[in-house]
Design an enzyme around this catalytic site. Sequence first.
Site, PDB file in Angstrom:
ATOM      1  N   ASP A  12       0.861  -1.188   0.000  1.00 19.03           N
ATOM      2  CA  ASP A  12       0.000   0.000   0.000  1.00 19.03           C
ATOM      3  C   ASP A  12       0.890   1.228   0.000  1.00 19.03           C
ATOM      4  O   ASP A  12       1.554   1.531   0.998  1.00 19.03           O
ATOM      5  CB  ASP A  12      -0.897  -0.038   1.238  1.00 19.03           C
ATOM      6  CG  ASP A  12      -1.791   1.189   1.394  1.00 19.03           C
ATOM      7  OD1 ASP A  12      -1.605   2.183   0.657  1.00 19.03           O
ATOM      8  OD2 ASP A  12      -2.674   1.170   2.268  1.00 19.03           O
ATOM      9  N   MET A  13       0.896   1.968  -1.107  1.00 17.39           N
ATOM     10  CA  MET A  13       1.716   3.180  -1.230  1.00 17.39           C
ATOM     11  C   MET A  13       0.802   4.365  -1.527  1.00 17.39           C
ATOM     12  O   MET A  13       0.117   4.385  -2.552  1.00 17.39           O
ATOM     13  CB  MET A  13       2.772   3.032  -2.321  1.00 17.39           C
ATOM     14  CG  MET A  13       3.770   1.921  -2.095  1.00 17.39           C
ATOM     15  SD  MET A  13       5.178   1.992  -3.252  1.00 17.39           S
ATOM     16  CE  MET A  13       6.365   2.917  -2.264  1.00 17.39           C
ATOM     17  N   GLU A  14       0.799   5.325  -0.625  1.00 13.59           N
ATOM     18  CA  GLU A  14       0.003   6.542  -0.786  1.00 13.59           C
ATOM     19  C   GLU A  14       0.632   7.631   0.064  1.00 13.59           C
ATOM     20  O   GLU A  14       1.368   7.354   1.010  1.00 13.59           O
ATOM     21  CB  GLU A  14      -1.451   6.286  -0.380  1.00 13.59           C
ATOM     22  CG  GLU A  14      -1.616   5.675   1.010  1.00 13.59           C
ATOM     23  CD  GLU A  14      -3.042   5.243   1.296  1.00 13.59           C
ATOM     24  OE1 GLU A  14      -3.903   6.133   1.417  1.00 13.59           O
ATOM     25  OE2 GLU A  14      -3.284   4.021   1.419  1.00 13.59           O
ATOM     26  N   TRP A  15       0.347   8.878  -0.262  1.00 14.65           N
ATOM     27  CA  TRP A  15       0.832   9.977   0.564  1.00 14.65           C
ATOM     28  C   TRP A  15       0.052  10.020   1.872  1.00 14.65           C
ATOM     29  O   TRP A  15      -1.153   9.759   1.892  1.00 14.65           O
ATOM     30  CB  TRP A  15       0.680  11.314  -0.147  1.00 14.65           C
ATOM     31  CG  TRP A  15       1.440  11.476  -1.415  1.00 14.65           C
ATOM     32  CD1 TRP A  15       0.954  11.922  -2.617  1.00 14.65           C
ATOM     33  CD2 TRP A  15       2.838  11.237  -1.640  1.00 14.65           C
ATOM     34  NE1 TRP A  15       1.946  11.956  -3.562  1.00 14.65           N
ATOM     35  CE2 TRP A  15       3.117  11.551  -2.993  1.00 14.65           C
ATOM     36  CE3 TRP A  15       3.884  10.786  -0.826  1.00 14.65           C
ATOM     37  CZ2 TRP A  15       4.394  11.431  -3.555  1.00 14.65           C
ATOM     38  CZ3 TRP A  15       5.156  10.653  -1.385  1.00 14.65           C
ATOM     39  CH2 TRP A  15       5.403  10.972  -2.715  1.00 14.65           C
ATOM     40  N   TYR A  21      -1.340  -1.439  -4.140  1.00 11.22           N
ATOM     41  CA  TYR A  21      -2.507  -0.576  -3.937  1.00 11.22           C
ATOM     42  C   TYR A  21      -2.042   0.868  -3.959  1.00 11.22           C
ATOM     43  O   TYR A  21      -1.010   1.210  -3.347  1.00 11.22           O
ATOM     44  CB  TYR A  21      -3.164  -0.868  -2.585  1.00 11.22           C
ATOM     45  CG  TYR A  21      -4.196   0.177  -2.182  1.00 11.22           C
ATOM     46  CD1 TYR A  21      -5.537   0.026  -2.534  1.00 11.22           C
ATOM     47  CD2 TYR A  21      -3.838   1.318  -1.465  1.00 11.22           C
ATOM     48  CE1 TYR A  21      -6.483   0.981  -2.183  1.00 11.22           C
ATOM     49  CE2 TYR A  21      -4.772   2.279  -1.109  1.00 11.22           C
ATOM     50  CZ  TYR A  21      -6.095   2.100  -1.467  1.00 11.22           C
ATOM     51  OH  TYR A  21      -7.019   3.060  -1.116  1.00 11.22           O
TER      52      TYR A  21
END
Length: 263
Positions: free
Chosen positions: A146-149, A187
């Site tokens: 899961d990579m998101e800011w 994701y």
Amino acid sequence: MRMGWGKILAVGLALALTGCGGREAPRATGDVVVNAPRFGDTDPHPWDGRDPSKYAVHGIDASRWQGDIDWRAAQANGVSFAFFKATEGGDIVDPAFEAYWDGAGRAGVPRAAYHFFYFCRPAIEQARWFIKNVPRSKGALPPVLDMEWNAHSPTCTRRPDAAHVRAEAKIFMDALERHYGQRPVIYTTVDFFADNQMGRIGNVDFWLRSVAGHPSTVYPGQNWTFWQYSGTGLVPGITGKVDLNVFAGSRAEWRDWVARRAR
């Protein structure tokens, strides 16, 4: 928010997932069971024809905030797969992970664990933390990165450049693939995907968030395997709101994907 079943069913009509047809009797190939979804939504999006009801295979993703889950009820009402938060950074384990992992496994719900990436710690350290806490369970789906800011993080709001982000993703995925024998799914969100040109990463299944438009519009030209279409779903067996997702293909394609990608 706690709701009575009457209200849940009423809200469920608002989502109107009738495109999947009526309730189908459980059908299994190995451990794979697919039921038509009986979900609701507290804030349904007015889809324009390219909506989640067009897809046959639905699932959820959950973390500690969903509380106890009745997996038999969830599966009977259309949860055909589940993603669970397992770890974050290099020192956090979701306290609900073990119970979710075991409960879904006993109910025969295909399941995957995900890791929330932390940009202030090296990818290899985070991979080792995930491996330490997520078992190699027979029949499990591929792990998820899961990579998101995270602008609201109390300890790390770092935003490295796109090349660094993609390089860290590769390090993490390579380490997990060596351990689990499966290439992880990624994701991500609309802004993160665009900022870091995530489509340049090859050999990966994408799980894309888009709660106000079809992925073909929001992520033009990008192939995807899973679509997170709501963050306000209601599912029998789960108290309160939960994220809703679909698989990109038919029931037969889902069974084939699981046969190829589950360990």
